[in-house]
Design an enzyme around this catalytic site. Sequence first.
Site, PDB file in Angstrom:
ATOM      1  N   GLY A  32      11.853  -8.374  -9.390  1.00  0.00           N
ATOM      2  CA  GLY A  32      10.416  -8.106  -9.195  1.00  0.00           C
ATOM      3  C   GLY A  32      10.104  -6.614  -9.130  1.00  0.00           C
ATOM      4  O   GLY A  32      11.007  -5.765  -9.101  1.00  0.00           O
ATOM      5  N   GLY A 204       8.988   3.777   7.526  1.00  0.00           N
ATOM      6  CA  GLY A 204      10.142   4.469   6.936  1.00  0.00           C
ATOM      7  C   GLY A 204       9.746   5.819   6.366  1.00  0.00           C
ATOM      8  O   GLY A 204      10.610   6.588   5.939  1.00  0.00           O
ATOM      9  N   HIS A 275      -0.010  -0.854   8.070  1.00  0.00           N
ATOM     10  CA  HIS A 275       0.385   0.559   8.053  1.00  0.00           C
ATOM     11  C   HIS A 275      -0.446   1.407   9.025  1.00  0.00           C
ATOM     12  O   HIS A 275       0.098   2.130   9.856  1.00  0.00           O
ATOM     13  CB  HIS A 275       0.205   1.151   6.653  1.00  0.00           C
ATOM     14  CG  HIS A 275       0.899   0.383   5.571  1.00  0.00           C
ATOM     15  ND1 HIS A 275       2.121  -0.209   5.759  1.00  0.00           N
ATOM     16  CD2 HIS A 275       0.547   0.108   4.292  1.00  0.00           C
ATOM     17  CE1 HIS A 275       2.485  -0.809   4.629  1.00  0.00           C
ATOM     18  NE2 HIS A 275       1.538  -0.639   3.731  1.00  0.00           N
ATOM     19  N   LYS A 368      -8.847   1.853  -2.609  1.00  0.00           N
ATOM     20  CA  LYS A 368      -8.325   1.997  -3.977  1.00  0.00           C
ATOM     21  C   LYS A 368      -9.406   2.687  -4.809  1.00  0.00           C
ATOM     22  O   LYS A 368     -10.594   2.661  -4.445  1.00  0.00           O
ATOM     23  CB  LYS A 368      -8.068   0.620  -4.582  1.00  0.00           C
ATOM     24  CG  LYS A 368      -7.107  -0.245  -3.789  1.00  0.00           C
ATOM     25  CD  LYS A 368      -5.688   0.015  -4.183  1.00  0.00           C
ATOM     26  CE  LYS A 368      -4.738  -0.937  -3.493  1.00  0.00           C
ATOM     27  NZ  LYS A 368      -3.340  -0.486  -3.577  1.00  0.00           N
ATOM     28  N   ARG A 373      -5.011  10.747  -4.185  1.00  0.00           N
ATOM     29  CA  ARG A 373      -3.990   9.986  -3.479  1.00  0.00           C
ATOM     30  C   ARG A 373      -3.458  10.862  -2.352  1.00  0.00           C
ATOM     31  O   ARG A 373      -2.897  11.937  -2.603  1.00  0.00           O
ATOM     32  CB  ARG A 373      -2.853   9.631  -4.426  1.00  0.00           C
ATOM     33  CG  ARG A 373      -1.786   8.808  -3.734  1.00  0.00           C
ATOM     34  CD  ARG A 373      -0.610   8.539  -4.645  1.00  0.00           C
ATOM     35  NE  ARG A 373       0.312   7.601  -4.031  1.00  0.00           N
ATOM     36  CZ  ARG A 373       1.528   7.373  -4.463  1.00  0.00           C
ATOM     37  NH1 ARG A 373       1.970   7.991  -5.543  1.00  0.00           N
ATOM     38  NH2 ARG A 373       2.309   6.518  -3.836  1.00  0.00           N
TER      39      ARG A 373
END
Length: 800
Positions: A32, A204, A275, A368, A373
């Site tokens: 995937g 992470g 998040h 989005k 970004r």
Amino acid sequence: MLTASVCVALLACLHAQELRGHISVILLGATGDLARKYLWQGLFQLYLDEAGKGHSFRFHGAALTTTEQGQEVIAKVLESLSCPRDTAPARCAELKDQFQQLSEYRRLKTAEDYLALSKDIEAWVQREGLREAGRVFYFSVPPFAYADIARNINSSCRPGPGAWLRVALEKPFGHDHRSAQQLATELGSFFQEDEMYRVDHYLGKQVVAQILPFRDQNREALDGLWSRHHVDRVEIIMKETVDAGVLTTSPCSPCSGRTSFYEEYGVIRDVLQNHLTEILTLVAMELPRNVSSSEAVLQHKLQAFRALRGLQKGSAVLGQYQAYSEQVRRELQKPDGFHSLTPTFAGVLVHIDNLRWEGVPFILMSGKALDERVSYVRILFKNQACCVQSEKHWVPDQSRCLPQQIVFYIGHGELGSPAVLVSRNLFRPSLPSSSWQEVAGRPGLHLFGRPLSDYYAYSPVREQDAYSILISHIFHHRKDSFITTENLLASWVFWTPLLDSLAHEVPRLYPGGAENGRLLDFEFSGNNLAFSQQPLEQLVPGPGSGPTPSDFQVLRAKYRESPLISAWPEELIAKLADDIEATAVQAVRRFGKFHLALSGGSSPIALFQQLATGHYGFPWAHTHLWLADERCVPLWDPESNFQGLQVHLLQHVRVPYYNIHPMPVHLRQRLCAEEDRGAQVYAEEISALVANSSFDLVLLGMGTDGHTASLFPQSPTGLDGEQLVVLTKSPFRPYQRMSLSLPLINRARKVAVLVMGRMKREIAVLVSRVGHEPRKWPISGVLPDSGQLVWYMDYEAFLG
Ligand code: BG6
């Protein structure tokens, strides 16, 4: 002698190797998107970091695809793996070759397939003379597949005694609290909590992982700064340029699976619930003494969750990029007229009700198809300094007049790399020098309105991908980087009510990219957040459009022979709040205090909010607050009228404690027991403090059955007689109530009855026609002996 010691060393070495043992990593969903982009690379990194330390590994990529197809995909992925920057090409080729030798593809579908895998691992371990240390199963599959896989692992593929099992799970972990709970229970029947590693890849990210250590290492400087006294606001932001069909910025194919996921989840579930919420807790939690203790971190996080103020519809703004609905129609084969309500942009205002953060806005925002970004957490400090010299004399590390901020710059954006930024006029931060280095100057680069040179700026010495870090943490059993079941459910408890309340909300459409202009800008006041710009269609009403609130004036008339004030809800509330304030000011001027008795229910909430936010001249310090009625539940129960008062008014204004008079419905740990004499106690308190037991103002409502306060039809208690306060029975839950009696209400100098909403229309018409019949309609018995009665009805209740 020498030979003997060499032998001993060799044996020790062999022994160590044996102790470390063999690890099998099974990557489910190995073909995937996520696996191809991040997970194989992460596994390669694990191999590079750990294989030299005596562990032996094998990597089993698994999926449902046929062996041939799967092998083909995996071969390509393995070929594209990259080595650390400083590795020589020849060495890199060698390492990749080793990794390829240890990696295989296999189809895993049935219980037999899992059993066969288990047998293969055992045979390999035996053949190679190894000891099995453990197995990692990484679920990179959609959650509907979780249960079957978990069952198969549990029944047929657990390692033998002495070896560990670790399963890594990817979100989504449910769609709301109930489904998350269900999934957690299901997984809990196959795995122990300690075996599960729920991944939130933001944990992470190097900068996110640095938030707690940073707070810990800079305790001394931050102790005085990290609180409502100094922090002006916290912004937790994740902006993306890509659309909802794309996993990340890099191109992906096929991506259509992503749109169907997104359509079901939307931005709040996709990003804010996980998040951004995780980051929020890292910033807001009380700092554990030992920040490397997973248990302590978890407990402090849970405590932070408990302090989050509940969200309401007005806490969020939603947007959707214009092309989204068409994308959904195309990719998910929806009919032409289909319009999605799924938000692709959200801004949410969060408050934390504890001593450290009360009043500090935490703004969470993600979307989005935005103009850039970038992800960051920005803590902006209040600026209380006034500088006398002109700006040209300000020196970045001295001037208190420059903005003071700490930014955990998670990545991308103008800076292009992760960094921790601290304004030079705050303090020089301490970061571990082995892993963080000062960012080289970049003349001309401005961040958050200031040149980079205004900050102490540190970046990781070696940039690492979040997944590589998390895979390493799974290997090292570092559970603090993962989401426990309790943590997950606490987050859903927080988000689910907002998601429910927004389910039918139409998001604001935005064109996408730079063209968004100011369309998505939002601003907050109190608990509410709203887009800064009104949508165009409201500014320019089309022909024949219905009346807007400003088309009406506040209407003055008579109702039951008393003055009636009618308006649209917002104006009505504003008028009532103004009138209450005027009455209060007058009472304080004349008597030195103001006795106000308030009812519960939903109508007064808007009034409380109005009083809390817009009435700075209100003489709260001289106001006594009483309850007109109460439900027999503990005062902290959300059903309690006092609780409504507390949440919407008391916590925002400064009424002295000794002036607040909740009804004593909960004495001796019992609710409204006759023997506890709560009603008499309240009556005595009123008689003692309120001159002549005559309140300056009583605010009442009117129920659809004609009840008022907690005086209900067909129940004679409290309608006449000597008693000032009574226990009554309600036809609705909670049945037991305490109420001011009608005679006491009628002793007030002023009574205001607030009636709002279409549902009240029928009773409003009926009551306008009836005479004095309190047994049938207790509200009809409200007529102050010598005071004034005023009705406040909105247009819907009055005109229907
Ligand atoms: C994922 C979301 O968790 O995070 C995606 O599902 C989003 O919608 C992604 O694009 C962003 O991650 P990053 O690491 O690119 O910031």
